[in-house]
Write a protein that holds these residues in place. Structure first.
Motif, PDB file in Angstrom:
ATOM      1  N   ILE A  63     -26.200   8.974  23.406  1.00 13.93           N
ATOM      2  CA  ILE A  63     -26.231  10.375  22.983  1.00 13.93           C
ATOM      3  C   ILE A  63     -24.832  10.977  23.189  1.00 13.93           C
ATOM      4  O   ILE A  63     -24.258  10.876  24.270  1.00 13.93           O
ATOM      5  N   LEU A  64     -24.303  11.589  22.133  1.00 16.15           N
ATOM      6  CA  LEU A  64     -23.047  12.346  22.271  1.00 16.15           C
ATOM      7  C   LEU A  64     -23.435  13.813  22.464  1.00 16.15           C
ATOM      8  O   LEU A  64     -23.810  14.494  21.519  1.00 16.15           O
ATOM      9  N   PHE A  65     -23.383  14.263  23.710  1.00 22.54           N
ATOM     10  CA  PHE A  65     -23.851  15.605  24.048  1.00 22.54           C
ATOM     11  C   PHE A  65     -22.792  16.643  23.691  1.00 22.54           C
ATOM     12  O   PHE A  65     -21.625  16.509  24.052  1.00 22.54           O
ATOM     13  N   SER A 125     -33.166  25.956  27.325  1.00 16.21           N
ATOM     14  CA  SER A 125     -32.620  27.029  28.119  1.00 16.21           C
ATOM     15  C   SER A 125     -31.361  27.636  27.494  1.00 16.21           C
ATOM     16  O   SER A 125     -31.064  28.805  27.677  1.00 16.21           O
ATOM     17  N   ARG A 126     -30.626  26.829  26.741  1.00 15.34           N
ATOM     18  CA  ARG A 126     -29.377  27.369  26.194  1.00 15.34           C
ATOM     19  C   ARG A 126     -29.625  28.388  25.092  1.00 15.34           C
ATOM     20  O   ARG A 126     -28.786  29.256  24.828  1.00 15.34           O
ATOM     21  N   GLY A 127     -30.796  28.330  24.471  1.00 13.25           N
ATOM     22  CA  GLY A 127     -31.145  29.344  23.475  1.00 13.25           C
ATOM     23  C   GLY A 127     -31.329  30.724  24.092  1.00 13.25           C
ATOM     24  O   GLY A 127     -31.225  31.745  23.401  1.00 13.25           O
ATOM     25  N   ASP A 143     -31.285  28.990  18.805  1.00 16.47           N
ATOM     26  CA  ASP A 143     -31.064  27.933  19.796  1.00 16.47           C
ATOM     27  C   ASP A 143     -29.594  27.533  19.741  1.00 16.47           C
ATOM     28  O   ASP A 143     -28.881  27.899  18.816  1.00 16.47           O
ATOM     29  N   ASP A 144     -29.153  26.791  20.738  1.00  9.75           N
ATOM     30  CA  ASP A 144     -27.730  26.435  20.755  1.00  9.75           C
ATOM     31  C   ASP A 144     -27.411  25.374  19.717  1.00  9.75           C
ATOM     32  O   ASP A 144     -26.346  25.407  19.102  1.00  9.75           O
ATOM     33  N   LEU A 145     -28.352  24.437  19.507  1.00  7.38           N
ATOM     34  CA  LEU A 145     -27.997  23.261  18.700  1.00  7.38           C
ATOM     35  C   LEU A 145     -29.178  22.772  17.875  1.00  7.38           C
ATOM     36  O   LEU A 145     -30.300  22.700  18.373  1.00  7.38           O
ATOM     37  N   LEU A 146     -28.900  22.430  16.613  1.00  2.00           N
ATOM     38  CA  LEU A 146     -29.899  21.809  15.737  1.00  2.00           C
ATOM     39  C   LEU A 146     -29.593  20.326  15.633  1.00  2.00           C
ATOM     40  O   LEU A 146     -28.527  19.937  15.161  1.00  2.00           O
ATOM     41  N   ALA A 147     -30.539  19.512  16.105  1.00  2.50           N
ATOM     42  CA  ALA A 147     -30.394  18.049  15.980  1.00  2.50           C
ATOM     43  C   ALA A 147     -31.425  17.573  14.958  1.00  2.50           C
ATOM     44  O   ALA A 147     -31.204  17.711  13.760  1.00  2.50           O
ATOM     45  N   THR A 148     -32.586  17.077  15.406  1.00  2.00           N
ATOM     46  CA  THR A 148     -33.601  16.613  14.445  1.00  2.00           C
ATOM     47  C   THR A 148     -34.449  17.761  13.900  1.00  2.00           C
ATOM     48  O   THR A 148     -35.201  17.585  12.942  1.00  2.00           O
ATOM     49  N   GLY A 149     -34.380  18.921  14.544  1.00  2.00           N
ATOM     50  CA  GLY A 149     -35.162  20.076  14.102  1.00  2.00           C
ATOM     51  C   GLY A 149     -36.542  20.161  14.721  1.00  2.00           C
ATOM     52  O   GLY A 149     -37.267  21.131  14.489  1.00  2.00           O
ATOM     53  N   GLU A 156     -34.589  14.446  20.115  1.00  2.00           N
ATOM     54  CA  GLU A 156     -33.648  13.361  19.827  1.00  2.00           C
ATOM     55  C   GLU A 156     -33.709  12.320  20.948  1.00  2.00           C
ATOM     56  O   GLU A 156     -33.547  11.134  20.721  1.00  2.00           O
ATOM     57  N   TYR A 157     -33.919  12.811  22.177  1.00  2.00           N
ATOM     58  CA  TYR A 157     -33.996  11.877  23.296  1.00  2.00           C
ATOM     59  C   TYR A 157     -35.286  12.099  24.093  1.00  2.00           C
ATOM     60  O   TYR A 157     -35.281  12.537  25.217  1.00  2.00           O
ATOM     61  N   GLY A 158     -36.440  11.839  23.443  1.00  2.00           N
ATOM     62  CA  GLY A 158     -37.717  11.905  24.147  1.00  2.00           C
ATOM     63  C   GLY A 158     -38.750  12.768  23.449  1.00  2.00           C
ATOM     64  O   GLY A 158     -38.684  12.979  22.243  1.00  2.00           O
TER      65      GLY A 158
HETATM   66  P1  AMP Z   1     -33.914  18.744  18.131  1.00  2.00           P
HETATM   67  O1  AMP Z   1     -35.294  19.173  18.457  1.00  2.00           O
HETATM   68  O2  AMP Z   1     -33.779  17.272  17.899  1.00  2.00           O
HETATM   69  O3  AMP Z   1     -33.334  19.569  16.983  1.00  2.00           O
HETATM   70  O4  AMP Z   1     -33.015  19.029  19.418  1.00  2.00           O
HETATM   71  C1  AMP Z   1     -32.532  20.290  19.676  1.00  2.00           C
HETATM   72  C2  AMP Z   1     -32.590  20.615  21.133  1.00  2.00           C
HETATM   73  O5  AMP Z   1     -32.154  19.537  21.953  1.00  2.00           O
HETATM   74  C3  AMP Z   1     -31.695  21.792  21.444  1.00  2.00           C
HETATM   75  O6  AMP Z   1     -32.378  22.632  22.366  1.00  2.00           O
HETATM   76  C4  AMP Z   1     -30.475  21.184  22.058  1.00  2.00           C
HETATM   77  O7  AMP Z   1     -30.019  21.962  23.126  1.00  2.00           O
HETATM   78  C5  AMP Z   1     -30.885  19.799  22.523  1.00  2.00           C
HETATM   79  N1  AMP Z   1     -30.007  18.723  22.011  1.00  2.00           N
HETATM   80  C6  AMP Z   1     -30.382  17.704  21.214  1.00  2.00           C
HETATM   81  N2  AMP Z   1     -29.375  16.879  20.938  1.00  2.00           N
HETATM   82  C7  AMP Z   1     -28.291  17.382  21.578  1.00  2.00           C
HETATM   83  C8  AMP Z   1     -26.910  16.985  21.660  1.00  2.00           C
HETATM   84  N3  AMP Z   1     -26.442  15.906  21.030  1.00  2.00           N
HETATM   85  N4  AMP Z   1     -26.084  17.772  22.388  1.00  2.00           N
HETATM   86  C9  AMP Z   1     -26.556  18.874  23.018  1.00  2.00           C
HETATM   87  N5  AMP Z   1     -27.835  19.295  22.976  1.00  2.00           N
HETATM   88  C10 AMP Z   1     -28.700  18.558  22.265  1.00  2.00           C
END
Ligand code: AMP
Length: 176
Positions: free
Chosen positions: A24-26, A63-65, A124-130, A101-103
């Motif tokens: 994972i690249l955080f 929490s970052r959201g 939220d702070d970040l959109l990964a898989t949604g 993304e990780y669990g």
């Molecule tokens: P997702 O549900 O896959 O869109 O993941 C989004 C949530 O997971 C957000 O609350 C992010 O803070 C956290 N997250 C997922 N992947 C990362 C990443 N590569 N870096 C930082 N935060 C992540």
């Protein structure tokens, strides 16, 4: 500043490889929070993404959201609704589970957090898989709210989360 055009914000996002686990690249937003200029620019840009008159409440995901959502609510004169991890909210809750993304995880909202019909801006702070935002929107709808759009500071476009949220406009400041 237009969506996806936030160079001042982007320079404060730190890459941390293999966190919280290998592969994972955080995307670490703490340097952004630490910078008065970066944070101010980020909040101004977030606020410009969605017309203030189009929503009644801001909802942030733990929490970052919470950081960006609560700051946006204050800046726009709206209330703030927290979506939290299980067992944290003291009142009656609705809950939804989702793949991360990780669990795998579950999130909760107070059943009276939204007055039926209220329009809610999701943050939220970040959109990964949604998956997280999709579950958050389902929660808001279940308690009678209407998600009008979702906003992120960072979007990992290669994970395709945007297509999962196609039912509402999706905005992000920094795209990778
Ligand atoms: P997702 O549900 O896959 O869109 O993941 C989004 C949530 O997971 C957000 O609350 C992010 O803070 C956290 N997250 C997922 N992947 C990362 C990443 N590569 N870096 C930082 N935060 C992540």
């Amino acid at each position: 500043m237009a969506e996806g055009d936030a160079p001042v914000v982007e320079q404060y996002i730190r890459d941390v490889p293999d966190f919280p686990k290998k592969g994972i690249l955080f995307k670490d937003i703490t340097p952004l929070l630490q910078s008065p200029q970066g944070l101010a620019d980020c909040m101004q840009s977030l606020q410009a993404l969605v017309p203030t008159a189009s929503y009644d409440l801001v909802c942030g995901i733990e929490s970052r959201g919470f950081i960006f959502g609560a700051a946006l609510a204050l800046a726009t004169g709206k209330g703030f609704v927290p979506i939290r991890k299980p067992g944290k909210l003291p009142w009656k809750t609705a809950s939804e589970s989702y793949e991360l993304e990780y669990g795998k995880d579950t999130i909760e909202i107070h059943i009276d957090a939204v007055t039926p019909g209220q329009r809610v801006l999701m943050v939220d702070d970040l959109l990964a898989t949604g998956g997280t935002m999709d579950a958050a929107q389902r929660l808001v709808k279940r308690i009678g709210g209407t998600p009008v759009a979702c906003c992120f500071v960072v979007e990992l476009t290669f994970l395709g989360g945007r297509s999962r949220l196609a039912h509402t406009p999706v905005h992000s400041l920094v795209k990778y």
